[in-house]
Design a protein around this motif. Structure first.
Motif, short mmCIF file in Angstrom:
data_model
loop_
_atom_site.label_atom_id
_atom_site.label_comp_id
_atom_site.label_asym_id
_atom_site.label_seq_id
_atom_site.Cartn_x
_atom_site.Cartn_y
_atom_site.Cartn_z
N ARG A 66 -0.31 -42.72 2.61
CA ARG A 66 -0.18 -41.87 1.22
C ARG A 66 -1.51 -41.28 0.80
O ARG A 66 -2.81 -41.70 1.25
CB ARG A 66 0.39 -42.86 0.20
N GLU A 67 -1.53 -40.24 0.11
CA GLU A 67 -2.48 -39.61 -0.50
C GLU A 67 -2.10 -38.86 -1.91
O GLU A 67 -1.01 -38.53 -2.11
CB GLU A 67 -3.04 -38.58 0.51
N ASN A 68 -3.16 -38.59 -2.72
CA ASN A 68 -3.06 -37.93 -4.03
C ASN A 68 -2.57 -36.62 -3.70
O ASN A 68 -3.04 -35.88 -2.74
CB ASN A 68 -4.27 -37.93 -4.80
N GLU A 69 -1.62 -36.08 -4.22
CA GLU A 69 -1.03 -34.59 -3.94
C GLU A 69 -2.06 -33.49 -4.38
O GLU A 69 -2.11 -32.68 -3.44
CB GLU A 69 0.15 -34.60 -4.73
N ILE A 70 -2.84 -33.82 -5.36
CA ILE A 70 -3.93 -32.81 -5.65
C ILE A 70 -5.32 -32.92 -4.90
O ILE A 70 -5.83 -32.03 -4.32
CB ILE A 70 -3.82 -32.78 -7.19
N THR A 71 -5.90 -33.92 -5.23
CA THR A 71 -7.08 -34.32 -4.81
C THR A 71 -7.00 -34.59 -3.08
O THR A 71 -8.27 -34.55 -2.45
CB THR A 71 -8.03 -35.38 -5.46
N LYS A 72 -6.12 -35.09 -2.58
CA LYS A 72 -5.95 -35.50 -1.13
C LYS A 72 -6.69 -36.63 -0.74
O LYS A 72 -7.07 -37.29 0.22
CB LYS A 72 -6.45 -34.26 -0.30
N VAL A 73 -7.10 -37.59 -1.84
CA VAL A 73 -7.59 -38.71 -1.80
C VAL A 73 -6.79 -39.71 -1.11
O VAL A 73 -5.33 -39.91 -1.82
CB VAL A 73 -8.28 -39.31 -3.09
N LYS A 74 -7.07 -40.53 -0.24
CA LYS A 74 -6.23 -41.48 0.47
C LYS A 74 -5.89 -42.73 -0.56
O LYS A 74 -6.87 -43.26 -1.14
CB LYS A 74 -6.87 -41.94 1.83
N LEU A 75 -4.53 -42.90 -0.49
CA LEU A 75 -4.04 -44.14 -1.47
C LEU A 75 -3.76 -45.22 -0.59
O LEU A 75 -3.86 -44.91 0.67
CB LEU A 75 -2.96 -43.65 -2.27
N THR A 76 -3.57 -46.51 -1.08
CA THR A 76 -3.08 -47.60 -0.25
C THR A 76 -1.93 -47.27 0.38
O THR A 76 -0.82 -46.74 0.02
CB THR A 76 -2.67 -48.83 -1.34
N SER A 77 -1.72 -47.56 1.60
CA SER A 77 -0.79 -47.26 2.68
C SER A 77 0.41 -48.16 2.52
O SER A 77 0.17 -49.28 2.02
CB SER A 77 -1.23 -47.49 4.28
N LEU A 78 1.55 -47.69 2.64
CA LEU A 78 2.71 -48.54 2.55
C LEU A 78 3.00 -49.46 3.76
O LEU A 78 3.19 -48.57 4.73
CB LEU A 78 4.06 -47.56 2.16
N GLU A 79 3.27 -50.58 3.76
CA GLU A 79 3.33 -51.77 4.71
C GLU A 79 4.51 -52.43 4.72
O GLU A 79 4.65 -53.05 3.52
CB GLU A 79 2.17 -52.44 4.94
N VAL A 80 5.53 -52.41 5.53
CA VAL A 80 6.74 -52.96 5.38
C VAL A 80 7.19 -53.70 6.63
O VAL A 80 6.99 -53.15 7.78
CB VAL A 80 7.86 -52.04 5.11
N GLU A 81 7.62 -54.91 6.36
CA GLU A 81 8.03 -55.62 7.47
C GLU A 81 9.60 -56.10 7.27
O GLU A 81 9.88 -56.76 5.85
CB GLU A 81 7.22 -56.93 7.95
N LYS A 82 10.65 -56.10 7.91
CA LYS A 82 11.87 -56.57 7.78
C LYS A 82 12.29 -57.09 9.01
O LYS A 82 12.34 -56.79 10.06
CB LYS A 82 12.83 -55.40 7.59
N LEU A 83 13.02 -58.51 8.71
CA LEU A 83 13.47 -59.45 9.65
C LEU A 83 15.05 -59.36 9.55
O LEU A 83 15.42 -59.69 8.41
CB LEU A 83 12.88 -60.74 9.91
#
Length: 280
Positions: A66-83
């Motif tokens: 993920r990143e800020n749409e305007i500044t392109k600064v990186k945001l916290t990545s989305l991490e998902v686990e499903k069992l």
């Protein structure tokens, strides 16, 4: 958790015949999303057939950047686990029943620690099969009831074996909030169609889903769309080859939808995957 599941699957496959293990790598690309840019998902699946039963265990490990749409600064990545887990039992030649369970671990979404419970019945007759499934998705602030009706037809044209599926999904949301977002629409209805052909081990298929859907359960209860992305339409194409013990399948999925909390319309998702399936 992933290592434990993989070790269990591999050991079980050596202990039991009539088993399958598979892995599926998915590359994800987003256009016009508020923050999502690209990502990847690994699926690990174990299947075993008993005399009158079938069990499937699936583990999904996903990372989305993920990143800020305007500044392109990186945001916290989305991490998902499903069992997820599915058990199918053949009552007789005409009827089968199944149950499923899915658990979600998500580092950002309000649906973290969500649970999905499913039950279903299949009627097999000489003309086509009928499947009826119901799912309850239990989240902290709301629940989702889903009801599926599917007609399945197998037929042959010359040397090509076909299987076609036609059905509908109805979902009803019981609750008001997804995090800070107020859920306005509560009922959704979509229709889907899939057809796959097999010619001497070469396989090809096409499918689509039409109509709005939200928090939808699919793949017989082994998968769920647990983010507030209202999908409008989805198209899929798959090609592959079946060998004696190994299947190789490539798939492309294109979807259009709306990110509800972000108030962003016309979000496009493109998934490209390659799957390997080994049969014992």
């Amino acid at each position: 958790m992933k290592k434990i599941i993989l070790m269990t699957a591999f050991l079980s496959s050596y202990l039991f015949a009539n088993s399958e293990i598979s892995t599926n790598y998915i590359y994800k690309d987003y256009t016009n999303s508020k923050t999502k840019t690209k990502g990847k998902t690994f699926d690990y699946r174990f299947l075993h057939n008993f005399e009158n039963s079938q069990i499937i265990i699936n583990f999904e490990d996903s990372l989305t950047k993920r990143e800020n749409e305007i500044t392109k600064v990186k945001l916290t990545s989305l991490e998902v686990e499903k069992l997820s887990f599915k058990y199918l039992y053949d009552l007789n030649e005409n009827y089968s029943v199944k149950t499923s369970f899915l658990n979600i671990e998500d580092n950002l979404a309000p649906t973290d620690d969500g649970k999905v419970y499913g039950i279903g019945i299949i009627n097999k007759n000489s003309f086509f099969d009928i499947k009826i499934d119901t799912y309850l998705s239990d989240y902290e602030d709301f629940n989702v009831n889903q009801y599926d009706l599917t007609f399945i037809k197998k037929f042959k044209i010359k040397e090509i074996n076909f299987q076609a599926s036609l059905g509908s999904k109805y979902t009803n949301i019981n609750g008001e909030k997804y995090g800070n977002y107020i859920l306005k629409d509560k009922e959704f209805l979509s229709t889907f169609f899939n057809i796959n052909g097999n010619y001497k081990g070469f396989i090809a298929g096409f499918g689509f889903v039409k109509g709005d859907r939200l928090f939808t359960v699919f793949d017989d209860g082994l998968k769920v769309e647990h983010h507030a992305l209202r999908q409008n339409e989805t198209y899929s194409l798959n090609l592959g080859k079946k060998f004696k013990h190994i299947d190789i399948i490539a798939r492309y999925i294109y979807s259009k939808g709306d990110e509800l909390p972000e108030n962003r319309d016309d979000v496009k998702s493109k998934f490209t995957s390659i799957a390997l399936n080994y049969k014992f």
